[in-house]
Design an enzyme around this catalytic site. Structure first.
Site, PDB file in Angstrom:
ATOM      1  CE  LYS A 125      18.166  40.686  18.241  1.00  0.00           C
ATOM      2  NZ  LYS A 125      16.907  40.810  19.485  1.00  0.00           N
TER       3      LYS A 125
ATOM      4  NE  ARG B 248      20.333  46.599  18.506  1.00  0.00           N
ATOM      5  CZ  ARG B 248      20.201  45.851  19.716  1.00  0.00           C
ATOM      6  NH1 ARG B 248      19.169  46.028  20.263  1.00  0.00           N
ATOM      7  NH2 ARG B 248      20.826  44.693  20.013  1.00  0.00           N
TER       8      ARG B 248
ATOM      9  NE  ARG C 272      18.375  37.335  27.943  1.00  0.00           N
ATOM     10  CZ  ARG C 272      18.482  38.145  26.925  1.00  0.00           C
ATOM     11  NH1 ARG C 272      18.800  38.037  25.672  1.00  0.00           N
ATOM     12  NH2 ARG C 272      18.141  39.549  27.164  1.00  0.00           N
TER      13      ARG C 272
ATOM     14  NE  ARG D  63      21.278  41.068  28.235  1.00  0.00           N
ATOM     15  CZ  ARG D  63      21.154  41.256  26.943  1.00  0.00           C
ATOM     16  NH1 ARG D  63      21.445  40.230  26.062  1.00  0.00           N
ATOM     17  NH2 ARG D  63      20.496  42.294  26.280  1.00  0.00           N
TER      18      ARG D  63
ATOM     19  NE  ARG E  87      16.999  45.078  26.419  1.00  0.00           N
ATOM     20  CZ  ARG E  87      16.821  43.957  26.627  1.00  0.00           C
ATOM     21  NH1 ARG E  87      16.251  43.415  28.200  1.00  0.00           N
ATOM     22  NH2 ARG E  87      17.450  42.994  26.037  1.00  0.00           N
TER      23      ARG E  87
END
Ligand code: AP5
Length: 236
Positions: free
Chosen positions: A13, A88, A127, A160, A171
């Site tokens: 996203k 969400r 990531r 992160r 998550r």
């Protein structure tokens, strides 16, 4: 062009919203980034949000609704926006609609990024994020020119805090559990679009451009969004 990009963690996203910002100037509003900034700056909001984020849980609706409402009232959002990771929950989706309606505006569509969990795990494990400007990379799929350094400002890249394996799984579970009713809400009034998020970044970008640019023959004067029934989204 008022759009929501929805999908599980790691679906891409933020990557796509970043492209739309860079190429079309649309404000990219990422609630995750706003909350991380609040945590970093130790604001009252950050203090209330940090524990939820550390666990990979959703921050309470009221906190997130308020920062989005304030952000959408800023002048640069007047010609459109992309909301990344908000709403969400069904409650957030309803609040967003009410907030836009009170300003005489409407959400054009929610783009649901669909992707399998094993692909998400690979994406999030690889990531890397610039510690200064927040630009996102992937060690394999989107590597920086110089290893470990941001292409934009040369700052070091980092992982992160919520990208460790256990928190990633949590998550994803939270998304699968809580986001279904929101998806059904947008599907019910024909504002849901679906993008196959397992393809290369440029192909996904082009598909979303098609959603935005293809004229809707039923509503030529409104946002140029392709009719929603093209591909019904599966239950999440
Ligand atoms: P947030 O920061 O929004 O995290 P998220 O939703 O978990 O999404 P991510 O940022 O992890 O993934 P993404 O889909 O943007 O993927 P990306 O483009 O980076 O939220 C963090 C936390 O804040 C939440 O857990 C919650 O606590 C709180 N929060 C936020 N919003 C909230 C809300 N509305 N309500 C309540 N709480 C909220 O891509 C991932 C990786 O894949 C990158 O390395 C990228 O380079 C790579 N990649 C991207 N696209 C592709 C592709 N097509 N092919 C190959 N690699 C790709």
């Amino acid at each position: 062009m008022n759009f929501v990009f929805a999908g599980p963690p790691g679906a891409g996203k933020g990557t796509q919203a970043g492209l739309f910002h860079a190429r079309h100037g649309l404000p990219h509003i990422c609630t995750g980034d706003m909350l991380r900034e609040a945590v970093r700056d130790a604001t009252g909001l950050g203090e209330r949000a940090s524990e939820y984020m550390r666990r990979g849980d959703l921050v309470p609706d009221a906190l997130v609704d308020e920062i989005v409402r304030a952000r959408l009232a800023e002048p640069d959002c007047g010609d459109g926006f992309i909301l990344d990771g908000y709403p969400r929950t069904l409650e957030q989706a309803r609040v967003l609609d009410a907030s836009l309606a009170s300003a005489g505006r409407r959400l054009d569509a929610a783009v649901l990024f669909t992707i399998r969990d094993d692909v998400l795990l690979t994406r999030l494990a690889g990531r890397r994020v610039c510690s200064r400007c927040g630009m996102t990379y992937h060690v394999e799929y989107r590597p920086p020119r110089a290893a470990g350094r941001c292409d934009v400002d040369g700052a070091p890249l980092a992982q992160r805090k919520d990208d460790d394996a256990d928190t990633i799984r949590h998550r994803i579970g939270v998304f699968r559990e809580l986001t279904g009713p929101m998806v059904e809400y947008y599907r019910a009034d024909r504002r849901l679009l679906q993008a196959n998020a397992e393809r290369p970044i440029q192909q996904i970008y082009e598909e979303i451009c098609g959603f935005i640019e293809a004229p809707d023959p039923r509503q030529p004067s409104r946002a140029r969004v392709r009719p929603i029934e093209v591909r019904p989204a599966p239950a999440v």
